[in-house]
Design an enzyme around this catalytic site. Structure first.
Site, PDB file in Angstrom:
ATOM      1  CB  SER A   1     -25.806  -0.279  -4.225  1.00 27.07           C
ATOM      2  OG  SER A   1     -25.678   0.650  -5.404  1.00 27.07           O
TER       3      SER A   1
ATOM      4  CG  ASP B   1     -19.139   3.692  -2.305  1.00 28.26           C
ATOM      5  OD1 ASP B   1     -19.179   4.283  -3.238  1.00 28.26           O
ATOM      6  OD2 ASP B   1     -20.027   2.882  -1.721  1.00 28.26           O
TER       7      ASP B   1
ATOM      8  CG  HIS C   1     -20.615   1.543  -5.020  1.00 31.17           C
ATOM      9  ND1 HIS C   1     -21.389   1.812  -3.986  1.00 31.17           N
ATOM     10  CD2 HIS C   1     -21.761   0.985  -5.902  1.00 31.17           C
ATOM     11  CE1 HIS C   1     -22.551   1.723  -4.066  1.00 31.17           C
ATOM     12  NE2 HIS C   1     -22.816   1.070  -5.033  1.00 31.17           N
TER      13      HIS C   1
END
Lengths: 379, 206
Positions: free
Chosen positions: A154, A318, A351
């Site tokens: 991320s 995601d 995610h």
């Protein structure tokens, strides 16, 4: 096996004007503290250093415990530690808290040396590149010549990419996971709404709230963001349409559903460990993240300085940083004849998969690092 | 290490044949690279810079463990990650028959590669023919270890079919190396006696 105990360390720099950290916004940050933790030993040939980058709400405590009776271990403890996928008997692992954060490194709730008061909204707006520039100082402080790898998911992946462009000679490889080379308008939009919730909180007081104030705005921002970390499928699996307390609807607006209760809990818990002003600054840093900006939007051109090997990983469900964004990155790297491997891991976790698909991700990282180190040592 | 890798590939005469053709120090794209052992061999033995494309997550993970560069990709899509002629050789070993449109893939292969090496099972081989002719069932063998209903081989072809396709796609056949148990027969009457065939091809410039 005994607990893997670790002690948080601090590295302070930028006391003098000359040593201060220059920021993208044009300002300088003085008296910068970096909170960091290290695991394992740096090998005599210096080829085993791995830098771990945390995501938006993470911190330097990536593995092990600070004290034997700590309830929780570091945020990536399943991945990193003695005998684990990222084996700290083999690698020297470093993890530091980003500047702008609220877990030990200098951020908006630190003391402004010029005023002797909290920075709050006087803290300069920072970027991902600023975070990386600060980390580079830590690297010098730790006398690490070259990272074997820089690994991050991320926002951590954004820092890994930034490193590869800004300091192309200082790493053998990077592993950007569930990330993007430029934040999408959709993600910017979610950040905007999250920040609006904080700014609209009457207890926020233009950032000058006091310690005991409730942080309702922050908890709403977290609830919204938390939805973007899950997937439709994972929410169906986890909550369904289950009711939390009562067998029937309340016919009122208090929470009925398990999913509502879960979000409320996550939002509340977040305010206990995170700071509203940090949230504003860090999400802004991700909004501004676009490595192609300096090359007029040409991603391949922006990646031209890159020299290291890449292992790029995305997750099929995601939708915050969808696989297509990792593919754009991979295509640009291939255009530049870079050595790159890429896998879109099948997962229903959305995610959040980058923290949950430990076995799949762990095996890939472990094998990749092993081969990179063999290659370096064979040179 | 090299011997160990060759041992692993010993049951793939087509790959060993392809290995002999690829020169040192070139850039190779392996479509459907499996566990990556062939690219690793090329890298160690010939200093080749390789890139593998693979759809299966397990095989991608094996390739990463083998230590090659591998990209998750579906050969039913265009090879849009690669510029024209960006590879010296593209390898398509026993993979062409599994894609939805082998003709589309072949066009992409000769676009991104200066040359390509394609191998496939020859369906007109005497063994396959006789199964179909005498038993009246879809052929099954060591090379075709599936039933008609669960086979991934959805576009099996013969050597003659492949030649015809190349001709219609404006692809030049540089070399044709039929492989069979009996080398003499395979070379004399490839479409009848070759079990497998390696083609070296390139795009015919207009």
């Amino acid at each position: 096996m005994s607990d893997n105990l670790v002690k948080p360390e601090n590295f302070l720099f930028g006391e003098s004007e000359k040593d201060a950290l220059e920021l993208d916004c044009g300002k300088k940050l003085h008296s910068v503290n970096i909170r960091y933790e290290t695991y394992g030993e740096l090998s005599p040939d210096g080829t085993n250093a791995v830098l771990i980058q945390h995501a938006l709400s993470g911190d330097a405590h990536v593995s092990g415990k600070h004290a034997p009776d700590d309830k929780k271990s570091g945020w990536w403890d399943e991945m990193i530690g003695p005998g684990k996928y990222l084996d700290t008997n083999k690698y020297f692992v470093v993890c530091s808290n980003v500047i702008g954060g609220c877990a030990g490194s200098t951020g908006p709730r630190s003391i402004n040396p010029k005023t002797g008061k909290l920075y709050n909204m006087d803290f300069p707006v920072i970027t991902i590149a600023d975070m990386v520039r600060a980390q580079k100082r830590l690297m010098e402080h730790l006398k690490i010549k070259k990272w074997l790898s820089i690994v991050g998911g991320s926002m951590g992946g954004m820092q890994a990419l930034e490193w590869a462009i800004d300091y192309p000679d200082l790493m053998e490889s990077v592993i950007p996971i569930a990330t993007t080379a430029r934040l999408s308008p959709q993600a910017i939009a979610f950040d905007w709404v999250g920040r609006q919730a904080i700014l609209a909180d009457s207890n926020w007081h233009d950032g000058n709230y006091s310690e005991g104030d409730t942080q309702k705005g922050l908890s709403i921002a977290r609830m919204l963001a938390h939805i973007t970390y899950l997937s439709d499928e994972s929410m169906k699996n986890k909550f369904g349409r289950e009711l939390q307390d009562s067998p029937s609807y309340s016919f009122a607006f208090k929470r009925d559903f398990t999913v509502e209760s879960y979000l409320e809990y996550q939002g509340q818990r977040f305010t206990e460990r995170f700071d509203a002003n940090s949230y504003l600054y860090i999400t802004r840093a991700t909004d501004y993240f676009d490595i192609s900006a300096k090359a007029d939007g040409d991603l391949a051109k922006a990646l031209e300085p890159v020299k290291c090997h890449f292992l790029v990983v995305s997750f099929s469900s995601d939708w915050l940083f969808p696989a297509s964004q990792s593919e754009d990155l991979v295509k640009a790297l291939l255009k530049n004849q870079c050595e790159v491997s890429y896998c879109e891991v099948q997962s229903s976790y959305g995610h959040d998969a980058f923290l949950l698909e430990v076995d799949t991700l762990g095996k890939m990282i472990s094998d990749f690092l092993h081969n990179r180190q063999e290659a370096v040592r064979g040179r | 290490m090299v011997d160990k890798l060759k041992q692993q590939l010993s049951k793939r005469p087509d790959i060993l044949t392809i290995n002999k053709i690829i020169p040192p120090d070139c850039r190779v794209l392996d479509l459907g690279c499996g566990n990556g052992v062939f690219l690793k061999l090329l890298e160690l033995e010939k200093n080749v810079r390789g890139l593998g494309i693979e759809l299966s997550q397990d095989k991608i993970m094996e390739s990463i463990a083998t230590g090659i560069s591998v990209i998750h990709g579906d050969l039913n899509n265009k090879l849009d990650f690669a510029d024209d002629y960006s590879f010296d050789y593209v390898v398509v070993s026993n993979t062409l028959q599994e894609v939805k449109r082998p003709d589309h893939l072949l066009q992409e292969v000769v676009r991104v590669g200066k040359k390509a090496l394609v191998s496939f099972i020859n369906f007109a081989n005497i063994k396959t023919r006789s199964q179909l002719f005498l038993k009246g069932t879809m052929p099954e063998s060591k090379n075709l270890p599936y039933h008609w209903y669960d086979t991934p081989n959805i576009h099996l072809a013969t050597i003659r079919d492949f030649r015809d396709l190349c001709s219609s796609l404006n692809i030049k056949i540089i070399k044709e190396i039929p492989l069979g148990k009996n080398n003499f027969l395979a070379k004399s009457l490839p479409n009848l006696f070759a079990a497998n065939c390696v083609f070296e091809i390139t795009k015919l410039e207009k």
